[in-house]
Write a protein that holds these residues in place. Structure first.
Motif, PDB file in Angstrom:
ATOM      1  N   LEU A 125      37.331  34.352  33.051  1.00  0.00           N
ATOM      2  CA  LEU A 125      37.633  35.782  32.096  1.00  0.00           C
ATOM      3  C   LEU A 125      37.812  36.418  32.835  1.00  0.00           C
ATOM      4  N   ASN A 126      38.977  37.230  33.379  1.00  0.00           N
ATOM      5  CA  ASN A 126      39.308  38.280  34.230  1.00  0.00           C
ATOM      6  C   ASN A 126      40.124  39.374  33.493  1.00  0.00           C
ATOM      7  N   SER A 147      35.300  37.205  36.252  1.00  0.00           N
ATOM      8  CA  SER A 147      36.297  38.303  37.575  1.00  0.00           C
ATOM      9  C   SER A 147      36.511  39.170  36.715  1.00  0.00           C
ATOM     10  N   ALA A 148      35.782  40.285  38.239  1.00  0.00           N
ATOM     11  CA  ALA A 148      36.314  41.322  38.053  1.00  0.00           C
ATOM     12  C   ALA A 148      37.798  41.538  38.631  1.00  0.00           C
ATOM     13  N   ARG A 151      31.903  38.196  39.705  1.00  0.00           N
ATOM     14  CA  ARG A 151      33.468  37.695  40.945  1.00  0.00           C
ATOM     15  C   ARG A 151      34.855  39.224  41.221  1.00  0.00           C
ATOM     16  N   ILE A 152      34.442  39.454  42.353  1.00  0.00           N
ATOM     17  CA  ILE A 152      35.332  40.873  42.806  1.00  0.00           C
ATOM     18  C   ILE A 152      36.500  40.300  43.353  1.00  0.00           C
ATOM     19  N   ALA A 166      33.545  31.335  36.640  1.00  0.00           N
ATOM     20  CA  ALA A 166      34.186  32.323  36.918  1.00  0.00           C
ATOM     21  C   ALA A 166      34.951  31.284  37.767  1.00  0.00           C
ATOM     22  N   PHE A 167      36.328  31.616  38.525  1.00  0.00           N
ATOM     23  CA  PHE A 167      36.883  29.836  39.052  1.00  0.00           C
ATOM     24  C   PHE A 167      36.711  29.672  40.317  1.00  0.00           C
ATOM     25  N   VAL A 168      35.401  30.976  41.184  1.00  0.00           N
ATOM     26  CA  VAL A 168      35.252  30.770  42.939  1.00  0.00           C
ATOM     27  C   VAL A 168      33.448  31.189  42.514  1.00  0.00           C
TER      28      VAL A 168
END
Length: 252
Positions: free
Chosen positions: A6-7, A31-32, A59-60, A250-252
């Protein structure tokens, strides 16, 4: 078990003016996408959002844009490829300073607004964005629309290409986003947004504006932070996904 990221677009304020509830959204998303000063954001805001994201393990991502503060990055612009490449690298580098200071790193790149839509089909602009990521000195994943030129070129350059979907934006039959100046381009009913989110996560499909069911396979789901009631809607989306057996991560 299915899993989706989710971003949300965050840090979209400037000076004393704030658009998004960054702190609350960072308790929901994984994720942001942090505005890097070209369409929104400023150094103080970027630093604050990076610190908050790092504290929460979010995650940034660098949300790079055309240089268009007045138009919020949503106006069509013709920027020479070399200039765009340099500006993309510049934005990533600026955010990286604050991410490192917070004990994190920039983990991915996502174009914003008019640039996001332009690089779906425009080979030159898409190549310039990819070149900008490479110029920044890292093999960062690029987040974008499935089937877009920017993702194809990113993959060719050895960068991870990550597909993204939007539950609150209308789609054309071709799988592109309906332009914001067209009626129905933004889905405003909260219940509809929640159910579209679940459909995208579980089946990779969504109903286009025409009523046609189309395939949109995505690893990440964008929750816009600048819409009314964004925080509560994001919470509802996450809760619905989890109760339906979809993991959020997160995907990473």
């Amino acid at each position: 078990m299915m899993m989706i990221d989710l971003n949300a677009d965050l840090g979209e304020g400037f000076g004393r003016w704030r658009l998004t509830d960054d702190e609350e959204l960072l308790s929901v998303v994984t994720s942001a996408n942090v505005a890097c000063g070209f369409h929104a954001g400023d150094p103080v805001t970027m630093r604050r959002v990076c610190e908050l994201a790092a504290e929460r393990g979010v995650r940034i991502g660098a949300q790079v844009s055309y240089r268009d503060l007045a138009g919020f990055g949503r106006r069509a612009m013709d920027v020479p490829a070399a200039e765009l490449t340099a500006e993309v690298a510049y934005q990533i580098g600026a955010l990286e300073v604050f991410a490192r200071a917070a004990g994190a790193r920039v983990a991915y790149v996502k174009p914003h607004g008019a640039l996001y839509n332009r690089v779906v089909r425009d080979e030159e602009q898409a190549a310039a964005v990819v070149a900008g990521v490479l110029l920044a000195g890292a093999t960062l994943p690029v987040l974008g629309l499935p089937g877009s030129r920017v993702l194809a070129l990113a993959a060719e350059a050895g960068l991870p290409a990550v597909t993204e979907a939007f539950a609150d934006r209308a789609y054309t039959d071709a799988g592109t986003l309906v332009p914001r100046d067209r009626a129905g381009a933004v889905v405003t009913d909260p219940d509809t947004v929640v159910e579209r989110s679940l459909d995208l996560a579980r089946s990779g499909t969504v109903t286009a504006l025409s009523g046609t069911r189309i395939e949109v396979r995505a690893r990440s789901l964008c929750l816009h932070g600048d819409t009314p009631g964004a925080v509560e809607l994001a919470r509802r989306v996450r809760a619905r996904l989890l109760e339906s057996g979809v993991r959020v991560g997160a995907f990473v």
